[in-house]
Write an enzyme that holds these catalytic residues in place. Structure first.
Site, PDB file in Angstrom:
ATOM      1  N   SER A  45      22.878  74.149  16.216  1.00 32.67           N
ATOM      2  CA  SER A  45      23.670  73.808  15.020  1.00 32.67           C
ATOM      3  C   SER A  45      24.920  74.661  14.859  1.00 32.67           C
ATOM      4  O   SER A  45      25.844  74.270  14.158  1.00 32.67           O
ATOM      5  CB  SER A  45      22.809  73.950  13.765  1.00 32.67           C
ATOM      6  OG  SER A  45      22.305  75.274  13.670  1.00 32.67           O
TER       7      SER A  45
ATOM      8  N   ASP B 126      25.272  78.063   4.231  1.00 27.34           N
ATOM      9  CA  ASP B 126      23.966  77.651   3.726  1.00 27.34           C
ATOM     10  C   ASP B 126      22.936  78.697   4.150  1.00 27.34           C
ATOM     11  O   ASP B 126      23.306  79.784   4.601  1.00 27.34           O
ATOM     12  CB  ASP B 126      23.608  76.227   4.201  1.00 27.34           C
ATOM     13  CG  ASP B 126      23.447  76.131   5.715  1.00 27.34           C
ATOM     14  OD1 ASP B 126      23.348  77.193   6.390  1.00 27.34           O
ATOM     15  OD2 ASP B 126      23.423  74.995   6.237  1.00 27.34           O
TER      16      ASP B 126
ATOM     17  N   HIS C 254      23.556  79.087   8.149  1.00 26.12           N
ATOM     18  CA  HIS C 254      24.814  78.953   8.903  1.00 26.12           C
ATOM     19  C   HIS C 254      26.008  79.658   8.267  1.00 26.12           C
ATOM     20  O   HIS C 254      26.097  79.741   7.045  1.00 26.12           O
ATOM     21  CB  HIS C 254      25.133  77.462   9.081  1.00 26.12           C
ATOM     22  CG  HIS C 254      24.039  76.723   9.760  1.00 26.12           C
ATOM     23  ND1 HIS C 254      23.164  75.912   9.068  1.00 26.12           N
ATOM     24  CD2 HIS C 254      23.644  76.702  11.050  1.00 26.12           C
ATOM     25  CE1 HIS C 254      22.276  75.407   9.922  1.00 26.12           C
ATOM     26  NE2 HIS C 254      22.550  75.871  11.133  1.00 26.12           N
TER      27      HIS C 254
END
Ligand SMILES: *[C@@H]1O[C@H](CO)[C@@H](O)[C@H](O)[C@H]1NC(C)=O
Ligand SMILES: *[C@@H]1O[C@H](CO)[C@@H](O)[C@H](O)[C@H]1NC(C)=O
Length: 383
Positions: free
Chosen positions: A42, A348, A351
């Site tokens: 990610s 978040d 991340h």
């Protein structure tokens, strides 16, 4: 969906290739930018998982993308561009190349094979089991039988298989020799490993830490060797940041500090990776293998310990989320959202923000040997 390109009969590409081979070769010669292929999780995903309907590792909803051009939620786990984008920008591109899974015509595949492609998939890992089910991150019981067939992530092995399709395409379009030289100049950026460590940590496995890190190293070596066999030579590798300091993990520490065990695993992974890359660099059979290893641990820790010079005001709480440290809920339209996003290290619960990603890319690109060695990404691109 993911296997689409593996099923395309090669003769279609062959016919197409005749039409465009000459134009493509000229086009490539005159481009100033080095083609870039990006693999990972990610931290580098620019929308791969949007193409996996059943995936729970997606970010194609607001407020993700709030600072992206036109405020679009593209699937990036960020308020805007991520590190893959900023690295691509530093190389002269507008942003990261698009996801492999977004190509729906053979001409799109050919076009992007000549410029660069992003294969990274949120939730994926070095190990095939990582990210395969919800159980990795949230629950400990095995997924229900009905869930097992849902494709959650594109594992790194699958990403390498997708690259095989690109390799075949390039051979057809450019010819074997030119494809070889083209790929030897291309950059391969890889950012992966955090999800494997989260998976290990949460599974309370009986495998020792040393054995687990060793197995991750072996997996990494295999993936690198497979990419080398397909023509990759220049590797920009990003190790694991201090994942114990993510808002999602601080939640588990009564004093709100980092979870030391996760950070220790991240550090051990960096040492393992250093050894593997040094070995490959000198191993017979891997001539021309060249790399740059980014120390995501130290570069992030230095910001956490001393945020002011980097213009961050909050390096503990996520800008978007819920609960303690905004680390207990995902970033979605119901989440609480900070106002000064550029002052936060974390977007978040897992991340980095756009601002943090920009700093990371600049450090990888132009940083000194404390952060990136034996050469930095700019030197790798020039090499
Ligand atoms: C193919 O992809 C392009 C760009 O992502 C998109 O605009 C178009 O609608 C897609 N076409 C089909 C047939 O899916
Ligand atoms: C929690 O954080 C403190 C620092 O605030 C640290 O000393 C301690 O080791 C951490 N606990 C765990 C379980 O990692």
């Amino acid at each position: 969906m993911a296997g689409r390109w593996n099923q395309i009969p090669l003769h279609i590409l062959q016919v197409l290739s005749m039409a465009i081979a000459v134009a493509a070769a000229v086009h490539v010669e005159t481009r100033k930018t080095v083609p870039v292929f990006i693999l990972g999780d990610s931290t580098a995903d620019v929308g791969t998982n949007n193409h996996l309907p059943g995936s729970n590792a997606r970010a194609d909803f607001h407020p993700n993308g709030i600072d992206f051009p036109y405020g679009r939620a593209t699937g990036r786990f960020s308020n805007g561009f991520n590190s893959a984008d900023f690295l691509a920008k530093l190389l002269g591109f507008k942003r990261s190349p698009p996801p492999f899974l977004s190509f729906n015509t053979s001409s799109a595949l050919v076009k992007h094979s000549l410029r660069g492609i992003n294969f990274a998939s949120g939730g994926s890992g070095l190990l095939g089991v990582t990210g395969q089910s919800m159980s990795e991150l949230t629950v400990t019981s095995p997924p229900a039988a009905s869930q097992r067939r849902v494709r959650n992530v594109v594992t790194l092995s699958e990403q390498v298989k997708q690259f095989l399709t690109v390799h075949k395409t390039l051979k057809l379009v450019l010819g074997q020799e030119y494809a070889k030289s083209f790929l030897s100049k291309s950059l391969f950026f890889i950012s992966i490993g955090s999800n494997d460590i989260f998976g290990y940590f949460q599974s309370k496995s009986t495998i020792s830490k040393a054995d687990f890190i060793y197995s991750l190293g072996c997996a990494y070596e295999t993936h690198l060797k497979n990419l080398y066999k397909l023509g990759a030579r220049k590797f920009g590798i990003i190790s694991i940041p201090p994942i114990g300091c993510c808002p999602s993990q601080r939640v588990f520490n009564e004093t709100g500090g980092c979870v030391e065990e996760l950070n220790d695993l991240a550090k051990a992974f960096h040492s393992e990776l250093t050894a593997i890359l040094k070995k490959l660099n000198t191993q017979p059979g891997y001539e021309g293998f060249i790399y740059s290893l980014g120390n995501a641990y130290d570069m992030t820790m230095d910001v956490i310990l001393n945020p002011a010079p980097f213009k961050f005001k909050d390096v503990q709480t996520a800008c978007c989320g819920g609960g303690r440290f905004n680390g207990e809920a995902i970033c979605d339209p119901k989440a609480s959202l900070c106002s000064k996003r550029q002052q936060y290290l974390f977007w978040d619960r897992f991340h980095p923000t756009k601002a943090a990603s920009k700093l990371a890319a600049a450090t990888l690109f132009g940083g000194g040997s404390r952060y990136v060695s034996p050469i930095n990404f700019a030197q790798l691109a020039q090499a």
